[in-house]
Design a protein around this motif. Sequence first.
Motif, PDB file in Angstrom:
ATOM      1  N   ARG A  49      16.871 -54.613 -26.070  1.00  0.00           N
ATOM      2  CA  ARG A  49      17.251 -52.960 -25.587  1.00  0.00           C
ATOM      3  C   ARG A  49      18.104 -52.690 -24.611  1.00  0.00           C
ATOM      4  NH1 ARG A  49      15.308 -49.007 -29.080  1.00  0.00           N
ATOM      5  NH2 ARG A  49      15.472 -47.415 -27.551  1.00  0.00           N
ATOM      6  N   TYR A  50      17.748 -53.201 -23.373  1.00  0.00           N
ATOM      7  CA  TYR A  50      18.129 -52.526 -22.239  1.00  0.00           C
ATOM      8  C   TYR A  50      19.116 -53.855 -21.498  1.00  0.00           C
ATOM      9  CZ  TYR A  50      14.782 -49.322 -23.295  1.00  0.00           C
ATOM     10  OH  TYR A  50      14.171 -48.329 -23.988  1.00  0.00           O
ATOM     11  N   THR A  77      25.328 -74.927 -38.215  1.00  0.00           N
ATOM     12  CA  THR A  77      24.629 -75.529 -37.097  1.00  0.00           C
ATOM     13  C   THR A  77      25.085 -76.650 -36.514  1.00  0.00           C
ATOM     14  OG1 THR A  77      22.559 -74.767 -38.644  1.00  0.00           O
ATOM     15  CG2 THR A  77      22.110 -76.091 -36.831  1.00  0.00           C
ATOM     16  N   ALA A  78      25.100 -76.329 -35.220  1.00  0.00           N
ATOM     17  CA  ALA A  78      25.663 -77.648 -34.365  1.00  0.00           C
ATOM     18  C   ALA A  78      24.369 -78.414 -34.077  1.00  0.00           C
ATOM     19  CB  ALA A  78      26.077 -77.216 -32.939  1.00  0.00           C
ATOM     20  N   ILE A 100      24.571 -62.695 -27.776  1.00  0.00           N
ATOM     21  CA  ILE A 100      25.353 -61.845 -26.739  1.00  0.00           C
ATOM     22  C   ILE A 100      25.982 -62.702 -25.812  1.00  0.00           C
ATOM     23  CG2 ILE A 100      23.199 -61.864 -25.186  1.00  0.00           C
ATOM     24  CD1 ILE A 100      24.529 -58.571 -24.885  1.00  0.00           C
ATOM     25  N   SER A 101      25.855 -63.776 -25.471  1.00  0.00           N
ATOM     26  CA  SER A 101      26.301 -64.460 -24.402  1.00  0.00           C
ATOM     27  C   SER A 101      27.496 -65.325 -25.253  1.00  0.00           C
ATOM     28  CB  SER A 101      25.615 -65.552 -23.658  1.00  0.00           C
ATOM     29  OG  SER A 101      24.968 -66.617 -24.561  1.00  0.00           O
ATOM     30  N   GLY A 102      27.341 -65.991 -26.451  1.00  0.00           N
ATOM     31  CA  GLY A 102      28.270 -66.720 -27.037  1.00  0.00           C
ATOM     32  C   GLY A 102      29.664 -65.753 -27.496  1.00  0.00           C
ATOM     33  N   SER A 118      17.905 -57.659 -17.365  1.00  0.00           N
ATOM     34  CA  SER A 118      18.815 -58.514 -16.438  1.00  0.00           C
ATOM     35  C   SER A 118      19.064 -59.863 -17.224  1.00  0.00           C
ATOM     36  CB  SER A 118      18.184 -58.971 -14.998  1.00  0.00           C
ATOM     37  OG  SER A 118      16.844 -59.146 -15.223  1.00  0.00           O
ATOM     38  N   ALA A 157      23.479 -71.371 -27.508  1.00  0.00           N
ATOM     39  CA  ALA A 157      22.627 -71.413 -28.369  1.00  0.00           C
ATOM     40  C   ALA A 157      21.143 -70.677 -28.128  1.00  0.00           C
ATOM     41  CB  ALA A 157      22.515 -72.635 -29.247  1.00  0.00           C
ATOM     42  N   MET A 200      21.228 -80.706 -27.212  1.00  0.00           N
ATOM     43  CA  MET A 200      22.559 -81.355 -27.308  1.00  0.00           C
ATOM     44  C   MET A 200      22.932 -81.768 -25.848  1.00  0.00           C
ATOM     45  SD  MET A 200      24.442 -79.476 -30.429  1.00  0.00           S
ATOM     46  CE  MET A 200      23.722 -77.737 -30.271  1.00  0.00           C
ATOM     47  N   GLY A 223      26.682 -70.801 -30.932  1.00  0.00           N
ATOM     48  CA  GLY A 223      25.619 -69.632 -30.933  1.00  0.00           C
ATOM     49  C   GLY A 223      26.658 -68.387 -30.716  1.00  0.00           C
ATOM     50  N   CYS A 241      20.718 -68.057 -22.233  1.00  0.00           N
ATOM     51  CA  CYS A 241      19.624 -68.845 -22.066  1.00  0.00           C
ATOM     52  C   CYS A 241      19.667 -70.350 -22.157  1.00  0.00           C
ATOM     53  CB  CYS A 241      18.356 -68.481 -23.070  1.00  0.00           C
ATOM     54  SG  CYS A 241      17.725 -66.650 -22.943  1.00  0.00           S
ATOM     55  N   MET A 281      20.127 -59.828 -20.703  1.00  0.00           N
ATOM     56  CA  MET A 281      21.443 -59.591 -21.208  1.00  0.00           C
ATOM     57  C   MET A 281      22.358 -59.123 -20.188  1.00  0.00           C
ATOM     58  SD  MET A 281      20.668 -57.827 -24.916  1.00  0.00           S
ATOM     59  CE  MET A 281      19.916 -56.313 -24.372  1.00  0.00           C
ATOM     60  N   ASP A 319      18.339 -75.782 -29.193  1.00  0.00           N
ATOM     61  CA  ASP A 319      19.307 -76.730 -29.813  1.00  0.00           C
ATOM     62  C   ASP A 319      20.367 -76.996 -28.776  1.00  0.00           C
ATOM     63  OD1 ASP A 319      17.831 -75.820 -32.181  1.00  0.00           O
ATOM     64  OD2 ASP A 319      19.759 -75.603 -33.339  1.00  0.00           O
ATOM     65  N   ARG A 351      23.171 -68.567 -38.072  1.00  0.00           N
ATOM     66  CA  ARG A 351      22.356 -67.658 -39.251  1.00  0.00           C
ATOM     67  C   ARG A 351      23.443 -66.952 -39.781  1.00  0.00           C
ATOM     68  NH1 ARG A 351      17.464 -67.131 -37.434  1.00  0.00           N
ATOM     69  NH2 ARG A 351      16.726 -67.930 -35.653  1.00  0.00           N
TER      70      ARG A 351
HETATM   71  C1  LIG Z   1      11.531 -58.477 -28.624  1.00  0.00           C
HETATM   72  C2  LIG Z   1      12.676 -58.903 -27.485  1.00  0.00           C
HETATM   73  C3  LIG Z   1      13.074 -57.678 -26.463  1.00  0.00           C
HETATM   74  C4  LIG Z   1      13.974 -58.132 -25.478  1.00  0.00           C
HETATM   75  N1  LIG Z   1      14.454 -57.374 -24.796  1.00  0.00           N
HETATM   76  C5  LIG Z   1      15.395 -57.282 -23.945  1.00  0.00           C
HETATM   77  C6  LIG Z   1      16.057 -56.402 -23.006  1.00  0.00           C
HETATM   78  O1  LIG Z   1      15.523 -55.133 -23.368  1.00  0.00           O
HETATM   79  N2  LIG Z   1      16.759 -56.709 -22.364  1.00  0.00           N
HETATM   80  C7  LIG Z   1      17.362 -57.887 -22.038  1.00  0.00           C
HETATM   81  O2  LIG Z   1      17.970 -58.198 -21.004  1.00  0.00           O
HETATM   82  N3  LIG Z   1      16.719 -59.068 -22.894  1.00  0.00           N
HETATM   83  C8  LIG Z   1      15.825 -58.605 -23.597  1.00  0.00           C
HETATM   84  N4  LIG Z   1      15.487 -59.635 -24.490  1.00  0.00           N
HETATM   85  C9  LIG Z   1      15.869 -60.978 -24.257  1.00  0.00           C
HETATM   86  C10 LIG Z   1      17.255 -61.310 -24.803  1.00  0.00           C
HETATM   87  O3  LIG Z   1      17.287 -60.932 -25.956  1.00  0.00           O
HETATM   88  C11 LIG Z   1      18.060 -62.610 -24.407  1.00  0.00           C
HETATM   89  O4  LIG Z   1      17.699 -62.958 -23.128  1.00  0.00           O
HETATM   90  C12 LIG Z   1      19.458 -62.709 -24.650  1.00  0.00           C
HETATM   91  O5  LIG Z   1      19.449 -62.413 -26.491  1.00  0.00           O
HETATM   92  C13 LIG Z   1      19.639 -64.251 -24.804  1.00  0.00           C
HETATM   93  O6  LIG Z   1      21.302 -64.249 -25.112  1.00  0.00           O
HETATM   94  P1  LIG Z   1      21.687 -65.691 -25.415  1.00  0.00           P
HETATM   95  O7  LIG Z   1      22.997 -65.399 -26.036  1.00  0.00           O
HETATM   96  O8  LIG Z   1      21.387 -66.668 -24.554  1.00  0.00           O
HETATM   97  O9  LIG Z   1      20.844 -65.925 -26.990  1.00  0.00           O
HETATM   98  P2  LIG Z   1      20.579 -65.377 -28.273  1.00  0.00           P
HETATM   99  O10 LIG Z   1      20.980 -63.916 -28.206  1.00  0.00           O
HETATM  100  O11 LIG Z   1      19.398 -65.421 -28.803  1.00  0.00           O
HETATM  101  O12 LIG Z   1      21.713 -65.923 -29.280  1.00  0.00           O
HETATM  102  C14 LIG Z   1      21.541 -67.349 -29.478  1.00  0.00           C
HETATM  103  C15 LIG Z   1      22.481 -67.589 -30.941  1.00  0.00           C
HETATM  104  O13 LIG Z   1      22.575 -68.905 -31.189  1.00  0.00           O
HETATM  105  C16 LIG Z   1      22.424 -69.294 -32.244  1.00  0.00           C
HETATM  106  N5  LIG Z   1      22.072 -70.512 -32.565  1.00  0.00           N
HETATM  107  C17 LIG Z   1      20.698 -71.185 -32.207  1.00  0.00           C
HETATM  108  N6  LIG Z   1      21.095 -72.535 -32.343  1.00  0.00           N
HETATM  109  C18 LIG Z   1      22.391 -72.824 -32.971  1.00  0.00           C
HETATM  110  C19 LIG Z   1      22.895 -73.964 -33.562  1.00  0.00           C
HETATM  111  N7  LIG Z   1      22.463 -75.101 -33.377  1.00  0.00           N
HETATM  112  N8  LIG Z   1      24.064 -73.955 -34.005  1.00  0.00           N
HETATM  113  C20 LIG Z   1      24.752 -72.645 -33.887  1.00  0.00           C
HETATM  114  N9  LIG Z   1      23.942 -71.790 -33.698  1.00  0.00           N
HETATM  115  C21 LIG Z   1      22.890 -71.481 -33.145  1.00  0.00           C
HETATM  116  C22 LIG Z   1      21.274 -68.229 -32.715  1.00  0.00           C
HETATM  117  O14 LIG Z   1      21.109 -68.101 -34.071  1.00  0.00           O
HETATM  118  C23 LIG Z   1      21.672 -67.110 -31.952  1.00  0.00           C
HETATM  119  O15 LIG Z   1      22.362 -66.108 -32.736  1.00  0.00           O
HETATM  120  C24 LIG Z   1      14.389 -59.381 -25.559  1.00  0.00           C
HETATM  121  C25 LIG Z   1      14.270 -60.401 -26.312  1.00  0.00           C
HETATM  122  C26 LIG Z   1      13.019 -60.001 -27.404  1.00  0.00           C
HETATM  123  C27 LIG Z   1      12.759 -61.212 -28.172  1.00  0.00           C
END
Ligand SMILES: Cc1cc2nc3c(=O)[nH]c(=O)nc-3n(C[C@H](O)[C@H](O)[C@H](O)COP(=O)(O)OP(=O)(O)OC[C@H]3O[C@@H](n4cnc5c(N)ncnc54)[C@H](O)[C@@H]3O)c2cc1C
Length: 487
Positions: free
Chosen positions: A71-72, A182-183, A41-43, A468, A218, A252, A38, A451, A470, A248, A63
Amino acid sequence: MRFSYSNRSKPRGGSWESAPEVLGEPAVTREADVVVIGGGISGLTAAVHCAQLGLSVIVAEKRAESVHRGRYIGIVPKGADKKLFAKRWLRACGSRVNEELLWKYIDRSASALDWLVGLAEGSAEAVPCENIFREKEIGAMPGDHFLRPVGDRYRSEGGALALEILEDALARLGGALCRDVTAMELEKDETGRVVSFFGTASGMPCRFTGRKAVILAAGDCGRDEEMLERLSPLSLKAGKNGSRNTGDGQKMAYRIGAELDGLYWAPYFGCGAFSPYSFYFTSVNRDGRRFMNEDTSETAKARHCMNQRGGDCAFAICDDKWYDELCAGRSVTGGPSTMPEPGLTRGEIEAECGENMFRADTLEELAEMIGVPADALVKTAARVNELAAAGEDADYGKRPALLTTIERAPFFAFRWGPELRCTFGGAVVDADMRVYDPDDEPIPGLYAVGCCAGGLFAVGYPSVLAGSAMGSAVTLALAAAEAVAAK
Ligand SMILES: Cc1cc2nc3c(=O)[nH]c(=O)nc-3n(C[C@H](O)[C@H](O)[C@H](O)COP(=O)(O)OP(=O)(O)OC[C@H]3O[C@@H](n4cnc5c(N)ncnc54)[C@H](O)[C@@H]3O)c2cc1C
C-alpha cells in the motif's frame, strides 16, 4: 577466506544449485535492447525508464495478471534529516548494509516518487501519511506516501495503482509486457556477457535476448520453502505467507556465477495474518499473558508474537470503550498498518475484522472463546488496569497516553498474527545495480533490482520509514535503467 555464497563456494544443498532440465530449441524468440525479468514494481520501473531513455525493452512476466498488495511507498522527503535517517537505518540493519545503495535511496527517492506520479499525467497523486511519523517513540521518520487516483483514468490505489500507472506508461512508450513468460536460465555469449534468458512462453520453450542488458526483477523467495529453510529460516516462523515469488531471479543469478548475500536473508513481517490491525491495546499470547510493548513497529510486534508459545497469533484485548479509545489514541500513536485508517466507523472496522473479532460479556467467557486460560486473562486485565491507574507501564514501557483499562463489559478480543510479506536477499550489486561475481567483478550485461538485489536491508525491515520496500525498489530501478542507458 571471506564468507560468500556463489556457485564457487560450498553448496548449501539447494535444488536450485543445479541447472534445470534443458527444454529443447526455443519455439518463441524475442529481442530488444533490454530484457527485464519480472513485471512487478521494480521491473516495470526499470523498463519504463529504459524506454524513456530511448532503449527498446521487453518485460517478461510469469503471471497472466498483475498482482500487488503493498500500500505505502516510503521516500526520504526533501528537507529531511538525511544523516539521521542513514544513522538509524544502519543501526537497525546491524551496520551490514551497502551504504552506497542506502545513500542513493536517501538522495533520490523523493524525485523517484515525483517521477512515478508524473507518469500518471495528473491522474494520480501521492498523499503523505502524516500519522505514521513517530520519531520520538520508535524512530520512524516521515515520508510514507499513499498513491490514489485523480479522476477516472485509473481504478486502483496504493501499490496496485503504481503498477497500473507503470503498465500504462510502458505501453505508451512502446515497451512490451509479455505475460505468461517464465524465465528459467540466464545465458552468456562467448565473451561472458549475459545476453538472454531461456524459459517458457505459454508453456513453449522460449529465448528472450537483451542486446544491452538483462535486468533481474523477479522478486523475493518467500514462496520457496526450500530457499527459506536454507537462506531465511526465520521467515518460516510466520503463520501466514503473503509472498508470491519463488526466488527465480536469485536462483538464476546463482547459477550464472553471481555472488549472493552471504548471511541469512532478511524477512519483512507484518501483523496482518488474521485481523488487518494489531492496534495498540493490550495484547496477550496463547497463555493469556501480556508479552510486549504494543506501541512499537509492526515488524517488531510480529517478531515478539512469533517468540511466544505457538507464536502464530496474539489477541488485542479491550473493552466497550475501544472505538473511542482508538480515535483518541490516534493523535498519539500512528502507523497505518497497525491502526485502521482515520475515518473508518466502528462498524466498518468490525466488518473488516470479521471472525477474528470476539465479543463476550465477561472476561472468563472471552477467554474461553479465544482459547486462553481464564485466570491468566483476568490477572492480565487486573495488572493492566493497575498500570493505567498509575499512569506508567512499569512492565513494558508503553507510553502513558496509550494505557487503557479493561473494565467495562462487553469485552473484545481482536486476533492478529505475524505474516511474511517478502524476503530481502539476493544478488550482490553496486549502486548502478550491476550484479557482481565472487571476485568483486561485475558480470557484464546483468543487473538486479527490487527484492532480487541484496545489500540494502541486511537483517530485517528497519521500520525507520514505512513503505521503504517499494520506495527503494522504484528509486534503485531508475538507477539501473540509467546505468544501462549510459553503457
Ligand atoms: C501483504 C503485503 C503488504 C505489503 N505492503 C507493503 C507496503 O505497504 N509498502 C512497501 O514498501 N512494501 C510492501 N510490501 C512489500 C512489497 O510488495 C515488495 O517489497 C515489492 O513488491 C517488491 O518489488 P519487486 O519488484 O522486487 O517484486 P514483485 O513486486 O513481487 O515483482 C516480481 C515479479 O516478478 C514475477 N516473476 C517471478 N519470477 C519470474 C520468472 N521466473 N519469470 C518472469 N517473471 C517472474 C512475479 O510474478 C512478479 O510479478 C508488501 C507485501 C505484501 C505481501
